[in-house]
Design a protein around this motif. Structure first.
Motif, mmCIF file in Angstrom:
data_model
loop_
_atom_site.group_PDB
_atom_site.id
_atom_site.type_symbol
_atom_site.label_atom_id
_atom_site.label_comp_id
_atom_site.label_asym_id
_atom_site.label_seq_id
_atom_site.Cartn_x
_atom_site.Cartn_y
_atom_site.Cartn_z
ATOM 1 N N HIS A 1 0.811 -1.229 0.000
ATOM 2 C CA HIS A 1 0.000 0.000 0.000
ATOM 3 C C HIS A 1 0.843 1.278 0.000
ATOM 4 C CE1 HIS A 1 -4.269 -0.722 -0.012
ATOM 5 N NE2 HIS A 1 -4.125 -1.745 0.816
ATOM 6 N N SER A 2 2.093 1.184 0.413
ATOM 7 C CA SER A 2 2.918 2.393 0.383
ATOM 8 C C SER A 2 3.363 2.733 -1.041
ATOM 9 C CB SER A 2 4.130 2.247 1.302
ATOM 10 O OG SER A 2 5.006 1.243 0.836
ATOM 11 N N LEU A 3 3.247 1.786 -1.958
ATOM 12 C CA LEU A 3 3.635 2.019 -3.345
ATOM 13 C C LEU A 3 2.464 2.055 -4.320
ATOM 14 C CD1 LEU A 3 6.743 -0.345 -3.555
ATOM 15 C CD2 LEU A 3 6.739 2.142 -3.287
ATOM 16 N N TYR A 4 1.366 1.391 -3.962
ATOM 17 C CA TYR A 4 0.243 1.244 -4.886
ATOM 18 C C TYR A 4 -1.078 1.547 -4.197
ATOM 19 C CZ TYR A 4 3.842 -1.498 -7.246
ATOM 20 O OH TYR A 4 5.014 -1.914 -7.831
ATOM 21 N N GLU A 5 -2.024 1.991 -4.986
ATOM 22 C CA GLU A 5 -3.379 2.231 -4.480
ATOM 23 C C GLU A 5 -4.333 1.318 -5.242
ATOM 24 O OE1 GLU A 5 -6.634 5.750 -4.784
ATOM 25 O OE2 GLU A 5 -4.603 6.354 -4.225
ATOM 26 N N TYR A 6 -5.124 0.563 -4.507
ATOM 27 C CA TYR A 6 -6.068 -0.369 -5.123
ATOM 28 C C TYR A 6 -7.223 -0.607 -4.167
ATOM 29 C CZ TYR A 6 -3.450 -3.524 -2.110
ATOM 30 O OH TYR A 6 -2.827 -4.095 -1.035
ATOM 31 N N SER A 7 -8.315 -1.099 -4.727
ATOM 32 C CA SER A 7 -9.497 -1.382 -3.919
ATOM 33 C C SER A 7 -9.679 -2.898 -3.781
ATOM 34 C CB SER A 7 -10.742 -0.781 -4.568
ATOM 35 O OG SER A 7 -11.037 -1.472 -5.762
ATOM 36 N N LYS A 8 -10.542 -3.269 -2.876
ATOM 37 C CA LYS A 8 -10.889 -4.682 -2.709
ATOM 38 C C LYS A 8 -11.520 -5.205 -4.002
ATOM 39 C CE LYS A 8 -12.553 -8.026 0.459
ATOM 40 N NZ LYS A 8 -11.500 -8.996 0.487
ATOM 41 N N THR A 9 -12.283 -4.354 -4.674
ATOM 42 C CA THR A 9 -12.885 -4.719 -5.956
ATOM 43 C C THR A 9 -11.809 -5.048 -6.984
ATOM 44 O OG1 THR A 9 -14.812 -3.349 -5.494
ATOM 45 C CG2 THR A 9 -14.441 -3.947 -7.791
ATOM 46 N N ASP A 10 -10.768 -4.226 -7.046
ATOM 47 C CA ASP A 10 -9.653 -4.493 -7.964
ATOM 48 C C ASP A 10 -9.036 -5.861 -7.681
ATOM 49 O OD1 ASP A 10 -9.871 -1.964 -9.154
ATOM 50 O OD2 ASP A 10 -8.397 -1.079 -7.789
ATOM 51 N N VAL A 11 -8.781 -6.133 -6.417
ATOM 52 C CA VAL A 11 -8.163 -7.400 -6.015
ATOM 53 C C VAL A 11 -9.070 -8.570 -6.396
ATOM 54 C CG1 VAL A 11 -7.366 -8.764 -4.038
ATOM 55 C CG2 VAL A 11 -6.835 -6.319 -4.161
ATOM 56 N N ASN A 12 -10.367 -8.433 -6.131
ATOM 57 C CA ASN A 12 -11.305 -9.500 -6.487
ATOM 58 C C ASN A 12 -11.337 -9.736 -7.994
ATOM 59 O OD1 ASN A 12 -12.038 -10.068 -3.844
ATOM 60 N ND2 ASN A 12 -13.752 -8.643 -3.868
ATOM 61 N N LYS A 13 -11.310 -8.663 -8.792
ATOM 62 C CA LYS A 13 -11.305 -8.806 -10.245
ATOM 63 C C LYS A 13 -10.053 -9.550 -10.719
ATOM 64 C CE LYS A 13 -14.009 -4.773 -11.659
ATOM 65 N NZ LYS A 13 -13.939 -3.490 -12.380
ATOM 66 N N ILE A 14 -8.917 -9.195 -10.153
ATOM 67 C CA ILE A 14 -7.652 -9.839 -10.525
ATOM 68 C C ILE A 14 -7.716 -11.336 -10.258
ATOM 69 C CG2 ILE A 14 -5.203 -10.060 -9.912
ATOM 70 C CD1 ILE A 14 -5.292 -6.963 -9.375
ATOM 71 N N PHE A 15 -8.087 -11.687 -9.026
ATOM 72 C CA PHE A 15 -8.050 -13.094 -8.656
ATOM 73 C C PHE A 15 -9.195 -13.900 -9.267
ATOM 74 C CE2 PHE A 15 -4.993 -11.291 -5.777
ATOM 75 C CZ PHE A 15 -3.960 -12.215 -5.900
ATOM 76 N N ASN A 16 -10.312 -13.265 -9.558
ATOM 77 C CA ASN A 16 -11.381 -13.951 -10.287
ATOM 78 C C ASN A 16 -10.934 -14.268 -11.709
ATOM 79 O OD1 ASN A 16 -13.224 -14.035 -8.172
ATOM 80 N ND2 ASN A 16 -14.223 -12.139 -8.767
ATOM 81 N N ALA A 17 -10.267 -13.318 -12.355
ATOM 82 C CA ALA A 17 -9.775 -13.539 -13.720
ATOM 83 C C ALA A 17 -8.749 -14.670 -13.746
ATOM 84 C CB ALA A 17 -9.164 -12.253 -14.274
ATOM 85 N N ILE A 18 -7.864 -14.682 -12.771
ATOM 86 C CA ILE A 18 -6.862 -15.747 -12.691
ATOM 87 C C ILE A 18 -7.539 -17.096 -12.469
ATOM 88 C CG2 ILE A 18 -4.956 -16.668 -11.311
ATOM 89 C CD1 ILE A 18 -4.097 -13.698 -10.884
ATOM 90 N N GLN A 19 -8.512 -17.136 -11.565
ATOM 91 C CA GLN A 19 -9.199 -18.390 -11.269
ATOM 92 C C GLN A 19 -9.947 -18.924 -12.485
ATOM 93 O OE1 GLN A 19 -8.921 -20.121 -8.190
ATOM 94 N NE2 GLN A 19 -9.619 -21.664 -9.644
ATOM 95 N N ILE A 20 -10.586 -18.032 -13.231
ATOM 96 C CA ILE A 20 -11.296 -18.447 -14.444
ATOM 97 C C ILE A 20 -10.327 -19.100 -15.427
ATOM 98 C CG2 ILE A 20 -12.455 -17.557 -16.521
ATOM 99 C CD1 ILE A 20 -13.863 -15.536 -14.576
ATOM 100 N N GLU A 21 -9.180 -18.488 -15.628
ATOM 101 C CA GLU A 21 -8.195 -19.040 -16.561
ATOM 102 C C GLU A 21 -7.631 -20.362 -16.056
ATOM 103 O OE1 GLU A 21 -7.718 -18.107 -19.648
ATOM 104 O OE2 GLU A 21 -9.185 -16.543 -19.271
ATOM 105 N N LEU A 22 -7.423 -20.486 -14.748
ATOM 106 C CA LEU A 22 -6.967 -21.758 -14.181
ATOM 107 C C LEU A 22 -7.999 -22.853 -14.416
ATOM 108 C CD1 LEU A 22 -5.419 -20.714 -10.749
ATOM 109 C CD2 LEU A 22 -4.225 -21.792 -12.658
#
Length: 76
Positions: free
Chosen positions: A34-55
Protein backbone atom coordinates in the motif's frame (compact mmCIF):
# COMPACT_ATOMS: atom_id res chain seq x y z
CA UNK A 1 21.42 -37.68 -30.57
CA UNK A 2 18.33 -39.34 -29.08
CA UNK A 3 14.95 -37.92 -30.03
CA UNK A 4 13.06 -36.39 -27.10
CA UNK A 5 9.97 -38.40 -26.12
CA UNK A 6 6.56 -36.77 -25.86
CA UNK A 7 6.68 -37.29 -22.08
CA UNK A 8 10.13 -35.72 -21.76
CA UNK A 9 9.00 -32.77 -23.88
CA UNK A 10 5.88 -32.32 -21.72
CA UNK A 11 7.89 -32.43 -18.49
CA UNK A 12 10.45 -29.94 -19.79
CA UNK A 13 7.89 -27.45 -21.08
CA UNK A 14 5.32 -27.87 -18.26
CA UNK A 15 7.97 -27.37 -15.57
CA UNK A 16 9.33 -24.24 -17.25
CA UNK A 17 5.87 -22.74 -17.78
CA UNK A 18 4.68 -23.62 -14.28
CA UNK A 19 7.76 -22.01 -12.74
CA UNK A 20 7.21 -18.92 -14.88
CA UNK A 21 3.58 -18.68 -13.70
CA UNK A 22 4.62 -19.09 -10.05
CA UNK A 23 7.20 -16.35 -10.49
CA UNK A 24 4.63 -14.01 -12.05
CA UNK A 25 2.15 -14.69 -9.22
CA UNK A 26 4.88 -13.80 -6.73
CA UNK A 27 5.50 -10.56 -8.64
CA UNK A 28 1.78 -9.82 -8.61
CA UNK A 29 1.86 -10.23 -4.83
CA UNK A 30 4.42 -7.42 -4.71
CA UNK A 31 1.67 -5.06 -5.88
CA UNK A 32 -0.02 -5.47 -2.49
CA UNK A 33 2.32 -2.89 -0.95
CA UNK A 34 0.00 0.00 0.00
CA UNK A 35 2.92 2.39 0.38
CA UNK A 36 3.63 2.02 -3.34
CA UNK A 37 0.24 1.24 -4.89
CA UNK A 38 -3.38 2.23 -4.48
CA UNK A 39 -6.07 -0.37 -5.12
CA UNK A 40 -9.50 -1.38 -3.92
CA UNK A 41 -10.89 -4.68 -2.71
CA UNK A 42 -12.89 -4.72 -5.96
CA UNK A 43 -9.65 -4.49 -7.96
CA UNK A 44 -8.16 -7.40 -6.02
CA UNK A 45 -11.31 -9.50 -6.49
CA UNK A 46 -11.30 -8.81 -10.25
CA UNK A 47 -7.65 -9.84 -10.53
CA UNK A 48 -8.05 -13.09 -8.66
CA UNK A 49 -11.38 -13.95 -10.29
CA UNK A 50 -9.78 -13.54 -13.72
CA UNK A 51 -6.86 -15.75 -12.69
CA UNK A 52 -9.20 -18.39 -11.27
CA UNK A 53 -11.30 -18.45 -14.44
CA UNK A 54 -8.19 -19.04 -16.56
CA UNK A 55 -6.97 -21.76 -14.18
CA UNK A 56 -10.33 -23.51 -14.39
CA UNK A 57 -10.31 -23.29 -18.19
CA UNK A 58 -6.78 -24.67 -18.42
CA UNK A 59 -7.68 -27.54 -16.11
CA UNK A 60 -10.73 -28.37 -18.24
CA UNK A 61 -8.46 -28.77 -21.24
CA UNK A 62 -6.64 -31.59 -19.45
CA UNK A 63 -9.90 -33.44 -18.81
CA UNK A 64 -11.03 -33.05 -22.43
CA UNK A 65 -13.98 -30.86 -21.45
CA UNK A 66 -15.03 -27.92 -23.56
CA UNK A 67 -13.03 -24.83 -22.81
CA UNK A 68 -12.72 -21.39 -24.27
CA UNK A 69 -9.64 -19.35 -24.88
CA UNK A 70 -9.31 -16.56 -22.36
CA UNK A 71 -9.39 -12.91 -23.15
CA UNK A 72 -7.04 -10.19 -22.08
CA UNK A 73 -7.47 -9.02 -18.50
CA UNK A 74 -8.25 -5.40 -17.65
CA UNK A 75 -9.37 -3.68 -14.49
CA UNK A 76 -11.50 -1.20 -16.43
Amino acid sequence: MKKESKRDKFVRIAEARTNKIISMIQLLGNCSNHSLYEYSKTDVNKIFNAIQIELDEAKKRYSKQDSQKGSKFTLE
